[in-house]
Design a protein around this motif. Structure first.
Motif, mmCIF file in Angstrom:
data_model
loop_
_atom_site.group_PDB
_atom_site.id
_atom_site.type_symbol
_atom_site.label_atom_id
_atom_site.label_comp_id
_atom_site.label_asym_id
_atom_site.label_seq_id
_atom_site.Cartn_x
_atom_site.Cartn_y
_atom_site.Cartn_z
ATOM 1 N N LYS A 137 0.834 -1.208 0.000
ATOM 2 C CA LYS A 137 0.000 0.000 0.000
ATOM 3 C C LYS A 137 0.867 1.256 0.000
ATOM 4 N N ARG A 138 1.897 1.262 0.836
ATOM 5 C CA ARG A 138 2.793 2.422 0.899
ATOM 6 C C ARG A 138 3.556 2.608 -0.403
ATOM 7 N N CYS A 141 1.257 4.065 -3.018
ATOM 8 C CA CYS A 141 1.002 5.462 -2.688
ATOM 9 C C CYS A 141 2.198 6.313 -3.089
ATOM 10 N N GLY A 146 1.674 10.312 -4.022
ATOM 11 C CA GLY A 146 0.838 10.702 -2.903
ATOM 12 C C GLY A 146 -0.625 10.896 -3.224
ATOM 13 N N ASP A 148 -3.918 9.784 -3.057
ATOM 14 C CA ASP A 148 -4.531 8.705 -2.284
ATOM 15 C C ASP A 148 -5.597 7.946 -3.055
ATOM 16 N N SER A 151 -3.930 5.806 -5.719
ATOM 17 C CA SER A 151 -3.144 4.706 -5.166
ATOM 18 C C SER A 151 -4.046 3.611 -4.608
ATOM 19 N N ARG A 152 -5.175 3.982 -4.013
ATOM 20 C CA ARG A 152 -6.115 2.976 -3.500
ATOM 21 C C ARG A 152 -6.707 2.159 -4.637
ATOM 22 N N ASN A 298 -2.144 14.353 -9.156
ATOM 23 C CA ASN A 298 -1.820 15.064 -7.931
ATOM 24 C C ASN A 298 -1.407 16.502 -8.229
#
Length: 438
Positions: A137-138, A141, A146, A148, A151-152, A298
């Protein structure tokens, strides 16, 4: 899990492949050699299986193994493994017992123990599933700069891909290709490298003695360096020479904002952070120096900060894993600034310059070019080191012309048309002579 490297997914056509065996132990307690028995036998059978259709030297060249359990090994087991990988022989009775087991299980499958263990990595005490999920997950991301929501979604699509391929329905089609991963991440290869370099080929480049002066300035300066001059002097070609020279001691990324004129195209946007910085970061990622950065919606600040982090990470990797001293980023900033102002947008060279000038990063150097009269637009309030290259002197002009016109006599060379005024100014002539000589 079998990892194929290269352009195909068969042993005969791939460059190399790695067979990884994952094992989970509920109580997590340290294990002895018996825990490895089935895996060692399976790996040995894999070697002999490939040898039925391929020469032994090809098998040795291509094949490797990984054993990845969540539990630790007892010390005596590590002693036996290290010996089979070329280390010292165990001295304890328990260590010799572990060694005997490992050797016997290989020999039962007609494989040399040293041959198997020399191409096998053991990654004991690997994090549990929950920790692995958090790490994934990190990572996604971070790859998404960044963002969110993105990335999810990418995490969901990627895990669904792996789950589907590992399920019963996909047993006849359980191969995950690069295209499948990119599709799950919502991008194509072209999206990862959206602004390839298009430096114009100008033929043989003349080495100029002043390159040493610029190199010294880059070496000694802990802030970005701006090389400025009037148009037509050859700034772009000059920095290409610097980049080539510095490639021996730094990992160099040179970005051409002009792009053969593509910077003015409405569908290009080479000046944008989400285009230019993505190209710079992923060129470093493609060299194995850092994680990639995926296309992102982003904000600009997030992309600049992510780029800065990647440059710091890449420079650390370069220093730790090679004899090179860090990372050098070379940017033709002028054209990016022109287009950004025309579209009322931010230019990524200026944004990156602002970030690195405000907080210099160890082992990361930045070299930019711009026309002298546009310096203030490119640099803003940033503190920089400046260098203005002088025009070609007479000896450099002679070399330049001779490299391109074999039959010309330098003392009698004549212009068939009036030389451009910017060239006249750049060369320091009093007027526009028809004869190039002196």
């Amino acid at each position: 899990m079998v990892l194929y490297y290269g352009n195909d997914d068969t042993f005969a056509s791939c460059e190399t492949l790695n067979t990884a065996q994952f094992k989970h132990k509920a109580d997590g307690q340290a294990v002895t050699s018996s825990y490895l028995k089935k895996t060692i036998q399976k790996f040995s059978e894999t070697i002999t299986g490939y040898e039925k259709s391929s020469p032994s030297d090809e098998v040795d060249k291509k094949l490797s193994f990984s054993f990845v359990p969540n539990c630790e090994f007892i010390d005596q087991l590590w002693e036996a493994i290290r010996y089979l990988q070329g280390g010292e022989r165990p001295t304890s009775t328990a260590g010799l017992s572990q060694l005997k087991n490992l050797e016997n299980w290989c020999k039962e499958k007609s494989v040399s123990p040293a041959r198997l263990f020399s191409r096998t990595s053991f990654q004991a005490a690997t994090e549990n599933l929950a920790a692995q999920n958090l790490r994934l997950k990190r990572a996604l991301c971070d790859w998404s700069a960044g963002a969110d929501a993105q990335s999810r979604m990418r995490l969901f699509e990627l895990t669904e891909l792996a789950r589907e391929k590992a399920g019963l329905r996909s047993q006849e089609n359980n191969l995950i290709k690069r295209e499948d991963v990119l599709d799950a991440l919502g991008c194509d290869v072209e999206d990862l490298f959206p602004a390839e370099t298009r430096f114009i080929n100008v033929g043989e480049v003349i080495y100029r003695a002043l390159q040493a002066e610029v190199s010294d300035l880059l070496n000694t300066s802990n802030i970005p360096v701006l090389l400025h001059a009037v148009g037509g002097v050859g700034k772009t070609v000059f920095v290409q020479s610097i980049a080539l020279e510095w490639a021996e001691k730094y990992e160099v990324v040179a970005f051409d904002c002009f792009g053969g004129g593509a910077y003015r195209s409405e569908d290009q946007g080479r000046h944008l952070p989400k285009i230019g910085l993505l190209q710079v970061v992923n060129e470093l990622a493609a060299r194995g120096l850092r994680d990639p950065m995926l296309p992102s919606d982003n904000d600009t600040i997030g992309i600049v900060n992510a780029t800065r982090k990647r440059l710091e990470q890449a420079s650390k990797t370069v220093v730790e894993q090679s004899q090179k001293l860090g990372v050098l980023v070379v940017l033709d900033a002028d054209n990016a600034q022109i287009e950004a102002e025309y579209r009322n947008q931010g230019a990524f060279p200026k944004l990156l310059l602002t970030s690195l000038a405000r907080r210099p990063t160890e082992n990361v150097k930045l070299l930019l070019t711009a026309r002298t009269y546009r310096m203030s637009e490119v640099t803003g309030q940033s503190v920089i080191a400046q260098y203005e290259p002088p025009p070609f002197d007479s000896s450099e002009i002679k070399v330049f012309v001779k490299n391109r016109r074999e039959s010309v006599s330098i003392g009698k060379l004549r212009w068939e048309v009036e030389p451009p005024s910017n060239m006249v100014k750049a060369l320091g002539w009093q007027n526009s002579p028809r004869t190039l000589g002196r």
